[in-house]
Design an enzyme around this catalytic site. Structure first.
Site, PDB file in Angstrom:
ATOM      1  N   SER A 168      -2.837   2.910  -4.116  1.00 20.47           N
ATOM      2  CA  SER A 168      -1.973   3.905  -3.475  1.00 20.47           C
ATOM      3  C   SER A 168      -2.187   5.271  -4.110  1.00 20.47           C
ATOM      4  O   SER A 168      -2.502   5.396  -5.300  1.00 20.47           O
ATOM      5  CB  SER A 168      -0.491   3.529  -3.578  1.00 20.47           C
ATOM      6  OG  SER A 168       0.339   4.615  -3.202  1.00 20.47           O
ATOM      7  N   TYR A 181       7.828   1.975  -8.184  1.00 26.63           N
ATOM      8  CA  TYR A 181       6.574   1.873  -7.443  1.00 26.63           C
ATOM      9  C   TYR A 181       5.477   2.682  -8.118  1.00 26.63           C
ATOM     10  O   TYR A 181       4.360   2.196  -8.347  1.00 26.63           O
ATOM     11  CB  TYR A 181       6.793   2.361  -6.012  1.00 26.63           C
ATOM     12  CG  TYR A 181       5.600   2.225  -5.100  1.00 26.63           C
ATOM     13  CD1 TYR A 181       5.272   0.998  -4.546  1.00 26.63           C
ATOM     14  CD2 TYR A 181       4.810   3.328  -4.781  1.00 26.63           C
ATOM     15  CE1 TYR A 181       4.181   0.871  -3.691  1.00 26.63           C
ATOM     16  CE2 TYR A 181       3.728   3.212  -3.930  1.00 26.63           C
ATOM     17  CZ  TYR A 181       3.418   1.977  -3.389  1.00 26.63           C
ATOM     18  OH  TYR A 181       2.330   1.844  -2.550  1.00 26.63           O
TER      19      TYR A 181
END
Length: 276
Positions: A168, A181
């Site tokens: 990501s 996250y």
């Protein structure tokens, strides 16, 4: 990689989103793929979509729970569903044992399973249980799957294989209210680098794909508005998830003598470059 040999892959988080798109692309192009995820019904949907893509036909029912979607004997392009919670060591062990017992080897792990956690929660209000859930899935799960794949790739003959981690763009730059996250994705970059180094003697290559705003259920909210670093809500552009899948396949099909260490694939106009 020998193009004439059946290529075996494990894709985690294969029941939806990026994992589903990558699994479909791999099966469509001749890979045999073990689909791993927590919901068998979603894995079976992926298997059906993959076989439809391979055959160029509408999706068909793939059978009962845990069933396989397979072409005629002797052809590549098949999938098998293995219900797996990657945060549970026993589930991960069972997944890779099933792959070893059925296929005899492993060429690729796409370490994709992940969760964002509770959205919109300020750091000081983030519950510890929510933090642990994100860390357990995104980081512990990636470690467990990578370790199981690494062991198998080291022991098999011919030796070697490839691990691709889904990092990501949050492995580089956070969004607001995303501490859990973002922390796991930064940690995943360290895991990628360590695996790349430790895998050298055994022909185990490891790379990472950092993805921004691929059109999936997880990013649907981006179309209507996402919180920006300046505190404003703004819609963000997204890109076709199929473009991500093709990038992963390119990384996967390189010979083991070559490796894409890090690739960033993002919607061209998303507010990432210069974010904040």
């Amino acid at each position: 990689m020998d193009a004439n040999r059946t290529r075996i892959a494990v894709v985690t988080g294969a029941g939806s989103g990026i994992g589903r798109a990558v699994a479909v692309e791999l099966v469509r192009t001749g890979w045999t793929v073990a689909l791993a995820g927590r919901r068998t019904d979603r894995l079976e949907e992926t298997a059906s979509l993959a076989q439809a893509a391979l055959a160029g036909e509408p999706a068909v029912d793939t059978g009962g729970p845990g069933g396989d979607a397979e072409p005629p004997d002797g052809e590549n392009g098949t999938s098998t569903c293995v219900r797996t919670d990657v945060s549970r060591p026993e589930d991960v062990a069972a997944l890779f044992a099933a792959v070893r017992d059925r296929f005899g080897r492993l060429d690729l792990l796409f370490n994709n399973a992940g969760t964002f956690g509770p959205g919109g929660v300020p750091f000081e209000e983030l519950p510890y249980d929510a933090w642990r859930h994100v860390v357990g899935t995104n980081l512990d799960g990636a470690f467990l799957c990578a370790q199981a794949a690494y062991r198998q790739m080291k022991e098999q003959d011919p030796q070697g294989g490839r691990i691709i981690n889904n990092g990501s763009i949050s492995a580089h730059t956070p969004r607001p209210h995303s501490a859990a996250y973002t922390a796991t994705k930064h940690a995943l970059t360290g895991l990628t680098k360590s695996l790349s180094l430790d895998g050298r003697p055994y022909r185990i290559a490891c790379g990472q794909i950092d993805i921004g705003n691929a059109a999936t259920d997880m990013t649907e909210r981006m179309r209507t508005g996402a919180l920006q670093a300046n505190g404003e809500m703004a819609p963000e552009p997204v890109m076709d998830v199929a473009d991500v899948a093709r990038t992963v396949r390119h990384m996967a099909e390189l010979p083991l003598e070559a490796n894409v260490q890090f690739a960033t694939v993002l919607a061209s106009a998303m507010p990432y470059v210069g974010r904040g």
